[in-house]
Motif scaffolding. Structure first.
Motif, PDB file in Angstrom:
ATOM      1  N   THR A  34       0.846  -1.187   0.000  1.00  0.00           N
ATOM      2  CA  THR A  34       0.000   0.000   0.000  1.00  0.00           C
ATOM      3  C   THR A  34       0.888   1.246   0.000  1.00  0.00           C
ATOM      4  OG1 THR A  34      -0.138   0.242   2.421  1.00  0.00           O
ATOM      5  CG2 THR A  34      -1.743  -1.220   1.351  1.00  0.00           C
ATOM      6  N   LYS A  35       0.320   2.353  -0.454  1.00  0.00           N
ATOM      7  CA  LYS A  35       1.036   3.630  -0.386  1.00  0.00           C
ATOM      8  C   LYS A  35       0.028   4.765  -0.360  1.00  0.00           C
ATOM      9  CE  LYS A  35       1.982   3.736  -5.396  1.00  0.00           C
ATOM     10  NZ  LYS A  35       3.043   3.869  -6.421  1.00  0.00           N
ATOM     11  N   LYS A  36       0.496   5.938  -0.016  1.00  0.00           N
ATOM     12  CA  LYS A  36      -0.360   7.098   0.181  1.00  0.00           C
ATOM     13  C   LYS A  36      -0.808   7.670  -1.159  1.00  0.00           C
ATOM     14  CE  LYS A  36      -0.297  11.368   2.979  1.00  0.00           C
ATOM     15  NZ  LYS A  36      -1.442  10.993   3.821  1.00  0.00           N
ATOM     16  N   LEU A  37      -2.092   7.973  -1.259  1.00  0.00           N
ATOM     17  CA  LEU A  37      -2.668   8.507  -2.491  1.00  0.00           C
ATOM     18  C   LEU A  37      -2.434  10.019  -2.527  1.00  0.00           C
ATOM     19  CD1 LEU A  37      -4.572   7.471  -4.918  1.00  0.00           C
ATOM     20  CD2 LEU A  37      -6.374   8.669  -3.673  1.00  0.00           C
ATOM     21  N   ASP A  85      -6.940  15.220  -5.309  1.00  0.00           N
ATOM     22  CA  ASP A  85      -6.180  14.108  -4.747  1.00  0.00           C
ATOM     23  C   ASP A  85      -5.626  13.171  -5.806  1.00  0.00           C
ATOM     24  OD1 ASP A  85      -6.656  14.400  -1.696  1.00  0.00           O
ATOM     25  OD2 ASP A  85      -8.634  14.674  -2.594  1.00  0.00           O
ATOM     26  N   LYS A  88      -0.497  13.662  -1.576  1.00  0.00           N
ATOM     27  CA  LYS A  88      -0.009  14.180  -0.298  1.00  0.00           C
ATOM     28  C   LYS A  88      -1.056  14.165   0.810  1.00  0.00           C
ATOM     29  CE  LYS A  88      -0.910  19.162  -0.995  1.00  0.00           C
ATOM     30  NZ  LYS A  88      -0.276  20.489  -1.023  1.00  0.00           N
ATOM     31  N   ASN A  89      -2.349  14.189   0.460  1.00  0.00           N
ATOM     32  CA  ASN A  89      -3.405  14.270   1.472  1.00  0.00           C
ATOM     33  C   ASN A  89      -4.264  13.015   1.560  1.00  0.00           C
ATOM     34  OD1 ASN A  89      -2.578  16.881   1.957  1.00  0.00           O
ATOM     35  ND2 ASN A  89      -4.250  17.846   0.845  1.00  0.00           N
ATOM     36  N   GLY A  90      -4.026  12.058   0.693  1.00  0.00           N
ATOM     37  CA  GLY A  90      -4.906  10.896   0.625  1.00  0.00           C
ATOM     38  C   GLY A  90      -4.575   9.824   1.639  1.00  0.00           C
ATOM     39  N   PRO A  91      -5.393   8.772   1.687  1.00  0.00           N
ATOM     40  CA  PRO A  91      -5.168   7.648   2.594  1.00  0.00           C
ATOM     41  C   PRO A  91      -4.178   6.650   2.000  1.00  0.00           C
ATOM     42  CG  PRO A  91      -7.129   7.244   1.302  1.00  0.00           C
ATOM     43  CD  PRO A  91      -6.604   8.590   0.870  1.00  0.00           C
ATOM     44  N   GLN A  92      -3.816   5.666   2.780  1.00  0.00           N
ATOM     45  CA  GLN A  92      -3.062   4.524   2.271  1.00  0.00           C
ATOM     46  C   GLN A  92      -4.022   3.638   1.479  1.00  0.00           C
ATOM     47  OE1 GLN A  92       0.553   5.466   3.100  1.00  0.00           O
ATOM     48  NE2 GLN A  92       0.412   3.239   2.946  1.00  0.00           N
ATOM     49  N   ALA A 104      -1.889  12.392  -6.873  1.00  0.00           N
ATOM     50  CA  ALA A 104      -1.639  11.048  -7.395  1.00  0.00           C
ATOM     51  C   ALA A 104      -2.050  10.956  -8.855  1.00  0.00           C
ATOM     52  CB  ALA A 104      -2.402  10.010  -6.584  1.00  0.00           C
ATOM     53  N   TYR A 140     -12.627  12.305  -1.288  1.00  0.00           N
ATOM     54  CA  TYR A 140     -11.466  12.809  -2.027  1.00  0.00           C
ATOM     55  C   TYR A 140     -11.904  13.170  -3.444  1.00  0.00           C
ATOM     56  CZ  TYR A 140      -9.068  10.786   1.945  1.00  0.00           C
ATOM     57  OH  TYR A 140      -8.664  10.477   3.238  1.00  0.00           O
TER      58      TYR A 140
END
Length: 348
Positions: A6-9, A173, A11-15, A201, A152
């Motif tokens: 997993t990774k962050k969507l 996002d 700069k402000n998104g969730p994993q 993203a 988002y």
């Protein structure tokens, strides 16, 4: 699926899972959909694999209804669900782009009803109406976000300038763009640079060139009735075999690594930047499992250079969409200060 996948969507998104799943093909555009039981089995397999970033749209036939009736307990809470508005078919069968404020509000409510949910994780403007400033569209989307209907915000097939203008109204996002070794406009036209600058993203749709880059499609005759690739210039009789050269080169690199050409392509995209999230789609669990294998493929600096050299040397023949649809790609909208349309008051 481990946290490493997993990774962050942005700069402000969730994993979210690094490799998403595009749901379009389960319902539309690739020939006659499979029976419901088979489609539910595919979704069940995907859910249990731990792949929890699913992408739909209101124009994908019954896709939203299908996802809304997906039967795994807890799926709605666990799946990061994206859908889209803007593509509209008139009663006469003509496709148009609609971004009017009331239409956006109406479609958001319809999508939530079809999906069986009271919120949408990621809501995209699927295509931009050039005649309406992006600022107006994003302000309405921000209203939906503030109301808790949308978590988002996303755009699709817009220019770098449009992304920058949109982010002045509300943070975007994710931007969904066609991005693959066959479709490098994201890099060539400054979209990737803008997204890096703003922390947005990039969700890469058709990352496998609509199946072409897997090497599984050998001829235009492989497409069944109702498959829109049959009318795509890139897959025409004239262009098909010209484009096999890049596929053959990618396969040679993949063979040396002990992976498939599809896995190599997906891994290469994910390696290109942490902001990039490919969303390949399929109707077969076997293909899905193969795609997920790309998460275990590492791309060295030398291999990245080899792949990029192959892309640069390839002459991709044929546009990615028929001419009638090409005008809705990489869109710039009219500047707000030049606009005197019916919704200008929205910005006051």
């Amino acid at each position: 699926m481990s946290a490493n996948n997993t990774k962050k969507l942005g700069k402000n998104g969730p994993q979210v899972t690094a490799l998403g799943f595009g749901c379009m093909g389960l319902s539309a555009f690739y020939g006659k959909p499979k029976p419901d039981e088979e489609r539910y089995d595919v979704l069940d397999h995907i859910y249990k694999s731990g792949e929890l970033f699913w992408d739909s749209a209101d124009m994908y036939a019954d896709s939203e209804d299908l996802l809304g009736s997906e039967g795994n307990p807890g799926a709605r809470e666990n799946v990061f669900l994206a859908t889209k508005f803007a593509n509209f078919v008139t009663p006469e069968g003509k496709r148009v782009v609609r971004n009017e404020p009331d239409y956006i509000r109406q479609q958001c409510n319809k999508s939530m009803e079809r999906l069986g949910t009271d919120y949408i994780d990621l809501y995209y403007m699927h295509r931009a109406d050039k005649s309406q400033p992006i600022e107006i569209t994003v302000k309405i989307m921000k209203e939906l976000q503030d109301a808790g209907k949308v978590r988002y915000l996303g755009l699709s097939e817009v220019s770098a300038d449009t992304i920058r203008r949109a982010c002045k109204v509300a943070h975007i996002d994710a931007v969904q763009m066609e991005y693959s070794p066959f479709s490098m406009e994201v890099e060539q036209e400054g979209v990737l640079d803008a997204c890096r600058e703003l922390g947005v993203a990039i969700v890469a749709y058709s990352p496998l060139g609509r199946g072409f880059l897997t090497g599984s499609i050998k001829s235009p005759k492989d497409f069944e009735e109702g498959d829109f690739r049959a009318i795509s210039p890139r897959f025409s009789e004239e262009n098909f075999h010209k484009n096999l050269e890049l596929v053959d080169t990618l396969k040679k690199v993949a063979d040396k690594k002990g992976c498939t050409a599809g896995q190599l392509t997906l891994a290469w995209l994910m390696n290109s930047d942490p902001l990039v999230f490919p969303i390949p789609g399929t109707t077969r669990t076997k293909n899905f499992d193969e795609n997920m294998g790309s998460l275990k493929v590492n791309i060295s600096k030398e291999e990245d250079q080899e792949i990029r050299k192959a892309i640069e040397n390839a002459e991709v023949a044929g546009s990615r969409y028929p001419e009638a649809a090409s005008g809705a790609l990489m869109v710039d909208t009219i500047p707000l200060d030049e606009y005197n349309g019916p919704h200008k008051s929205v910005m006051s």
